[in-house]
Scaffold this active site. Structure first.
Site, PDB file in Angstrom:
ATOM      1  N   MET A 191       1.263  -1.579  -0.014  1.00 37.45           N
ATOM      2  CA  MET A 191      -0.406  -0.201   0.163  1.00 37.45           C
ATOM      3  C   MET A 191       0.980   1.326   0.332  1.00 37.45           C
ATOM      4  SD  MET A 191      -2.304   0.746   2.741  1.00 37.45           S
ATOM      5  CE  MET A 191      -1.657   1.884   3.660  1.00 37.45           C
ATOM      6  N   ASN A 192       0.841   2.312  -0.995  1.00 39.40           N
ATOM      7  CA  ASN A 192       0.892   3.194   0.104  1.00 39.40           C
ATOM      8  C   ASN A 192      -0.798   4.662  -0.173  1.00 39.40           C
ATOM      9  OD1 ASN A 192       1.925   3.132  -3.699  1.00 39.40           O
ATOM     10  ND2 ASN A 192       1.994   5.242  -3.188  1.00 39.40           N
ATOM     11  N   ASP A 193       0.045   5.273  -0.866  1.00 38.37           N
ATOM     12  CA  ASP A 193      -0.991   6.849  -0.371  1.00 38.37           C
ATOM     13  C   ASP A 193      -2.193   6.812  -0.235  1.00 38.37           C
ATOM     14  OD1 ASP A 193       1.712   7.569  -2.298  1.00 38.37           O
ATOM     15  OD2 ASP A 193       0.356   8.850  -3.439  1.00 38.37           O
ATOM     16  N   TRP A 226       6.188  -1.994  -4.196  1.00 35.41           N
ATOM     17  CA  TRP A 226       4.757  -1.043  -5.469  1.00 35.41           C
ATOM     18  C   TRP A 226       5.544  -1.687  -6.520  1.00 35.41           C
ATOM     19  CZ3 TRP A 226       5.903   1.451 -10.063  1.00 35.41           C
ATOM     20  CH2 TRP A 226       4.851   2.408 -10.287  1.00 35.41           C
ATOM     21  N   ASP A 280      -2.488  13.141  -9.713  1.00 34.61           N
ATOM     22  CA  ASP A 280      -2.785  13.193  -8.304  1.00 34.61           C
ATOM     23  C   ASP A 280      -4.016  14.032  -8.457  1.00 34.61           C
ATOM     24  OD1 ASP A 280      -0.613  11.375  -7.843  1.00 34.61           O
ATOM     25  OD2 ASP A 280       0.596  12.486  -6.537  1.00 34.61           O
ATOM     26  N   GLU A 311       3.805  16.109  -5.564  1.00 29.89           N
ATOM     27  CA  GLU A 311       2.823  15.346  -5.662  1.00 29.89           C
ATOM     28  C   GLU A 311       2.047  15.268  -4.529  1.00 29.89           C
ATOM     29  OE1 GLU A 311       5.729  11.490  -6.745  1.00 29.89           O
ATOM     30  OE2 GLU A 311       5.793  11.827  -4.495  1.00 29.89           O
ATOM     31  N   TRP A 367       9.529   7.054   1.183  1.00 28.90           N
ATOM     32  CA  TRP A 367       9.942   6.967   0.041  1.00 28.90           C
ATOM     33  C   TRP A 367      11.184   6.031  -0.204  1.00 28.90           C
ATOM     34  CZ3 TRP A 367       6.927   3.517  -2.903  1.00 28.90           C
ATOM     35  CH2 TRP A 367       5.425   4.412  -3.443  1.00 28.90           C
TER      36      TRP A 367
END
Ligand code: FRU
Length: 484
Positions: free
Chosen positions: A22-24, A48, A152, A203, A291
């Site tokens: 999972m990220n954002d 990722w 984004d 971002e 990151w």
């Protein structure tokens, strides 16, 4: 087949995916009694990879139920970060019968032929409270002829001009677009040249209004996350600007760089859409990682968790106007006080230790520094593992040290100090929340936050308060433990 210990380091009070990467946080929206959290997700591996939108719902933002994947990659690309809104008045035409949710996300198309990936913005909509999604047949709805980093989208309804506004990350700037219907977008303005930190690609922006010092006065806040650049050892982090927005242009009040968090592990955070007006909160969650080492953190079969949900506000602290943050009040019902203490004097070289052995703990302290040179808190996870919070009176320097906190060797950079300066240290208020693999510290009613991952064998055995070179007095303080 490899077997994983999926439970080691799994948080008690923070959202983490059951399995894989999972990220954002994406598409956070409140609708019909549920908070929705979508998230950047690779369902096939714990690093990722091709991005999908994972999905979870909650009634209180603490206890989450993970649902099936909401958005899968398609011929336009994988599904990068974005937002979701409730289209209450059917501006899009997707909801002839009753309102529903629209997701606005980036399609990332990588042809793997050496040409740069193409990023465009697309829509999907749901008629059943986010359970199933239809991608809009006219996707993509917004592209750019030359910009490679174009992603984004965070969308909100701008009531004064009666249109949707999109805040988009466009290289090392943010670009604002507007639309009457979420489908046709028009360029408004670009912000970011010669202002703020440019230590990496910009971002996950977010733009919203907050009341100043709880008054009638309001200002706009623009959050901008900055990607990891190997030239700097900070990794990825989030800055913000305070200013004004007229529906077209954002103007920052001042030029200095302001960081949202002084810990290493709070990135790509944005706020929920459509929190009811009666509630009135602006609630934020970040991805609790960096990151620089996110793909290496030592969990098995799953990776990453979100920060606690936090309520944001604007407050004057000394001569600065700061975005302040505190965990949402829904968290309180998960904790019970296990020790309370008031007016405890800790003389020079003395300590006061509390034995607390629970799955997550909250430590609330009000410290008057009489004449100590240094004071703070040592969190002993086990006899040999500890995380230390040290405050230096002369310099007002605060340091969170995780070099002895447990597993650290997966990244050279992980053991670097996390530091910042308070404006004064004669009185310091602390709220510390420790979960299986994180520590979040809020100073002076949320004026400063330090969010940090840790990988100890146990959450906590002992909490020690210490004072050196003089005395401190600890007042109205307590330690709580979660009852889960
Ligand atoms: C931020 C980010 C976004 C992008 C997503 C891809 O962490 O790089 O800019 O949309 O992650 O997973």
């Amino acid at each position: 087949m490899k077997t994983y210990n999926l439970e080691k380091y799994r948080p008690d009070l923070h959202f983490a995916p059951k399995k894989n990467w999972m990220n954002d946080p994406n598409g956070m929206v409140y609708y019909k009694g549920e908070y929705h959290l979508f998230f950047q997700h690779n369902p096939n591996d714990s690093v990722w990879g091709p991005m999908h939108w994972g999905h979870a719902v909650s009634k209180d933002m603490i206890d989450w139920q993970e649902l099936p994947i909401a958005l899968y990659p398609d011929e336009l690309g994988t599904i990068f970060s974005g937002s979701a809104v409730v289209d209450w008045h059917n501006t899009s035409g997707f909801f002839p019968d009753e309102p529903g949710i629209v997701a606005i996300f980036t399609h990332h198309l990588d042809k793997d032929d050496g040409t740069p990936a193409v990023q465009t913005q697309s829509l999907a909509y749901s008629h059943d409270k986010g359970r199933t999604w239809t991608k809009y047949e006219g996707n993509p709805v917004l592209g750019h002829p030359t910009k490679v980093d174009f992603r984004d989208p965070k969308v909100f309804w701008h009531a004064e001009t009666a249109k949707w506004v999109m805040t988009l990350a466009t290289g090392q700037t943010v670009t604002f677009y507007s639309s009457p219907n979420l489908i046709d977008w028009q360029f408004e303005s670009e912000f970011g040249d010669n202002i703020g930190s440019h230590d990496g690609v910009w971002e996950c922006p977010d733009l919203f209004e907050l009341a100043v010092d709880n008054s009638e006065e309001k200002k706009w806040v623009l959050l901008v996350s900055i990607g990891d650049d190997p030239q700097f050892d900070t990794g990825s982090r989030t800055q913000y600007f305070v200013g004004s927005f007229d529906g077209s242009t954002f103007t920052a009040d001042n030029k200095e760089i302001q960081w949202l968090d002084f810990g290493k592990d709070n990135y790509a955070g944005v706020s929920f859409s459509d929190i009811p007006t009666e509630d009135g909160r602006r609630i934020y969650m970040g991805w609790m990682s960096n990151w620089r080492y996110a793909n290496q953190v030592p969990t098995e079969g799953w990776r990453s968790q979100m920060t606690l949900p936090r309520t944001l506000a604007l407050r004057h602290v000394g001569d600065q106007l700061l975005v302040v943050q505190n965990p949402v009040e829904e968290l309180d019902s998960y904790f019970t006080k296990v020790v309370e203490f008031d007016d405890v004097l800790i003389n020079s070289e003395e300590t006061k230790t509390f034995a607390v052995d629970k799955s997550s703990v909250e430590i609330v302290l009000e410290i008057d520094n009489h004449d100590a040179k240094q004071f703070g808190v040592v969190l002993s996870h086990t006899a040999s593992q500890k995380t230390e919070l040290v405050i230096e009176a002369e310099t007002n320097r605060v340091t969170l040290d995780r070099k002895d906190s447990g597993q650290i060797e997966f990244s050279e950079n992980f053991s670097n100090h996390q530091e910042f300066n308070l404006q004064a240290t004669n009185k310091v208020e602390l709220r510390i929340i420790v979960d299986s693999s994180s520590i979040e510290v809020f100073f002076n009613e949320g004026a400063y936050a330090v969010t940090s991952l840790i990988y100890p064998d146990k959450v906590c055995e002992e909490i020690t308060l210490f004072s050196l070179g003089g005395a401190i007095q600890v007042k109205n303080s307590y330690i709580s433990a979660s009852h889960s």
